[in-house]
Design a protein around this motif. Structure first.
Motif, PDB file in Angstrom:
ATOM      1  N   ILE A  18     -41.840   8.671  22.614  1.00  0.00           N
ATOM      2  CA  ILE A  18     -40.481   9.238  22.611  1.00  0.00           C
ATOM      3  C   ILE A  18     -39.582   8.430  23.550  1.00  0.00           C
ATOM      4  O   ILE A  18     -38.426   8.139  23.219  1.00  0.00           O
ATOM      5  N   LEU A  19     -40.095   8.066  24.712  1.00  0.00           N
ATOM      6  CA  LEU A  19     -39.310   7.265  25.652  1.00  0.00           C
ATOM      7  C   LEU A  19     -38.967   5.893  25.062  1.00  0.00           C
ATOM      8  O   LEU A  19     -37.831   5.423  25.180  1.00  0.00           O
ATOM      9  N   THR A  22     -36.250   6.326  22.421  1.00  0.00           N
ATOM     10  CA  THR A  22     -34.962   6.620  23.056  1.00  0.00           C
ATOM     11  C   THR A  22     -34.317   5.342  23.585  1.00  0.00           C
ATOM     12  O   THR A  22     -33.124   5.105  23.386  1.00  0.00           O
ATOM     13  N   ALA A  25     -33.030   3.369  20.609  1.00  0.00           N
ATOM     14  CA  ALA A  25     -31.819   3.953  20.022  1.00  0.00           C
ATOM     15  C   ALA A  25     -30.591   3.669  20.884  1.00  0.00           C
ATOM     16  O   ALA A  25     -29.525   3.304  20.369  1.00  0.00           O
ATOM     17  N   VAL A  26     -30.729   3.813  22.198  1.00  0.00           N
ATOM     18  CA  VAL A  26     -29.603   3.531  23.098  1.00  0.00           C
ATOM     19  C   VAL A  26     -29.234   2.052  23.028  1.00  0.00           C
ATOM     20  O   VAL A  26     -28.050   1.693  22.980  1.00  0.00           O
TER      21      VAL A  26
END
Length: 160
Positions: A18-19, A22, A25-26
């Motif tokens: 998940i990290l 993220t 995506a950023v």
């Protein structure tokens, strides 16, 4: 000694996945914004360059006497490929204004040509450029060429 669990598999945990997603995506979002900003700046540079070229062309035509330096406001511009002359037409994207005033030096005028995009809807489309040049006042009569005693014009200059 540390005891390791023989049933535990080596790999990423759910939190690590998940990290990582993220961060990806950023990063993609920021890169997308940078590309958009670069595209916007490229369009502004292209518009400013086009406005500058049109303003310089109009100023050169004034200097050559093809266009009088009479004050005009928001005249439509279109460039024609033959002889690079400007003609007035309707529904063109650029307009120009000419203004002049006496210069601090006698016999000269200060001519200002401003070109801007007609019908700009936003500040991003508001391409504008102004050029100012001092030139000889066209209202002044040209100086007469001095004549010799026999009535022929004197030759100014000579062979080098």
């Amino acid at each position: 000694m540390l005891a390791t669990n023989p049933n535990r598999k080596q790999g990423f945990t759910l939190i690590e996945v998940i990290l990582a997603l993220t961060i990806l995506a950023v990063s993609l979002t920021l890169l997308g914004q940078l590309v958009g900003l670069g595209f916007q700046n490229a369009q502004q540079a292209q518009g400013l360059t086009e406005a500058q070229m049109i303003a310089e062309t109009i100023m050169e035509e004034i200097a050559l006497g093809l266009i009088p330096p009479d004050p005009v406001t928001d005249m439509n511009v279109t460039m024609t490929s033959d002889l690079s002359t400007l003609t007035v037409e309707q529904d063109t994207p650029w307009v120009y204004s000419i203004n002049w005033e006496p210069a601090p030096v006698d016999g000269l005028i200060m001519v200002a040509v401003q070109v801007r995009r007609a019908g700009a809807q936003s500040t991003a489309e508001n391409d504008s450029f102004q050029i100012v040049r001092w030139m000889r006042d066209p209202e002044l009569a040209l100086e007469e060429i001095p004549e010799s005693s026999d009535g022929a014009p004197l030759e100014v200059g000579g062979a080098i």
